[in-house]
Design a protein around this motif. Structure first.
Motif, PDB file in Angstrom:
ATOM      1  N   ALA A   2      -7.745  -2.907  -1.276  1.00 40.16           N
ATOM      2  CA  ALA A   2      -7.096  -2.973  -2.593  1.00 40.16           C
ATOM      3  C   ALA A   2      -6.527  -1.608  -3.001  1.00 40.16           C
ATOM      4  N   GLU A   3      -7.034  -0.545  -2.389  1.00 40.41           N
ATOM      5  CA  GLU A   3      -6.531   0.800  -2.713  1.00 40.41           C
ATOM      6  C   GLU A   3      -5.126   1.021  -2.145  1.00 40.41           C
ATOM      7  N   LEU A   4      -4.752   0.284  -1.116  1.00 47.13           N
ATOM      8  CA  LEU A   4      -3.439   0.525  -0.497  1.00 47.13           C
ATOM      9  C   LEU A   4      -2.301   0.159  -1.462  1.00 47.13           C
ATOM     10  N   PRO A   5      -2.275  -1.072  -2.043  1.00 44.92           N
ATOM     11  CA  PRO A   5      -1.243  -1.346  -3.054  1.00 44.92           C
ATOM     12  C   PRO A   5      -1.457  -0.537  -4.330  1.00 44.92           C
ATOM     13  N   ARG A   6      -2.731  -0.250  -4.649  1.00 43.51           N
ATOM     14  CA  ARG A   6      -2.999   0.511  -5.875  1.00 43.51           C
ATOM     15  C   ARG A   6      -2.306   1.866  -5.860  1.00 43.51           C
TER      16      ARG A   6
END
Ligand SMILES: O=C(CO)[C@@H](O)[C@@H](O)COP(=O)(O)O
Length: 254
Positions: free
Chosen positions: A23-27
């Motif tokens: 979830a950190e990648l798109p965040r």
């Protein structure tokens, strides 16, 4: 299910961590659609440490990030093969072979990340290393961010290019020519951090070069900054932090 309850627990914890870290990648705007992946090594025998019989947890290929639950993650051996009990939401990431090669070759690596983040990938398209012109680069990368060879997905060539390039560098990031960045770390969280910091410095140095020629940092200063950041920064040992700050202050006065 895994027969060893300790391994079962370690896999479950890795699934939780890898699912959350995706979830950190798109965040942090490091991916579009599904164009990025995170994996974590699972040490099978903690008494002997990381080894060739370890496992890796990675996302299923092509599944959107909002569907990446712990249960969706896939568990593979270090040849990239799905292991019984490791089924998730489908076939493992198309980059599993590259991740697995890194884990086989670099036992100290516990996490691998691949993205196509815009600025880092723009440097990769030019096959140009990012020069170490920011203290933030010295801190996190210990020098320039190197370029790896062009390699087509589908076998060990990407993994080999990552390992061969990082062998001669302190950097946890490599810009694979015409493709994009791969990062490594002691665990998946560290590898995600390296991916976030990479995109930030790739952007900053790109912007700086639009306005002129960024100035290099002396190698001795890079070494001091890297040592402080890697060993003292954050909630490191106060005594060590005080001592290192004193050293930096004293040397700055010299
Ligand atoms: O770059 C590529 C494919 O060329 C992959 O990293 C990207 O599409 C992500 O693939 P996965 O969804 O992890 O299989």
């Amino acid at each position: 299910m895994f027969s060893d309850p300790h391994l079962q627990d370690a896999v479950a914890r890795a699934r939780e961590s890898v699912a959350a870290l995706h979830a950190e990648l798109p965040r942090w705007d490091l991916v579009v659609w599904t164009a990025g992946n995170v994996s974590q090594r699972v040490v099978v025998d903690p008494s002997t440490g990381p080894g060739e019989h370890d496992l890796l947890v990675i996302k299923p290929s092509g599944v959107t990030y909002d569907a990446l639950t712990p249960e969706a993650m896939v568990v593979c051996d270090l040849e990239g093969n799905l292991v019984p009990g490791g089924e998730g939401a489908g076939a493992p990431s198309s980059d599993t072979a590259a991740h697995a090669y890194v884990y086989r070759s670099m036992p100290e690596v516990g996490g691998v990340v691949h993205t196509h983040s815009t600025y880092a990938t723009a440097w990769a398209a030019r096959a140009e290393e990012i020069p170490c012109v920011l203290t933030m680069m010295a801190d996190e990368f210990g020098g320039p961010i190197p370029v790896g060879p062009f390699a087509v997905i589908g076998d060990d060539s990407i993994g080999r290019g990552i390992v061969d390039t990082l062998a001669g560098s302190r950097s946890p990031a490599v810009l694979m020519r015409n493709h994009g960045p791969f990062t490594i770390g002691a665990d998946a969280k560290a590898a995600v951090k390296a991916a976030v910091m990479l995109e930030e410095v790739a952007r900053t140095v790109h912007v700086s070069r639009q306005l002129g020629e960024p100035l290099p940092i002396e190698p001795a200063a890079i070494d001091r900054l890297y040592d402080r950041y890697q060993n003292v920064y954050g909630q490191g040992a106060a005594t060590h932090r005080d001592r290192s700050d004193a050293v930096l202050t004293e040397e700055a006065r010299a």
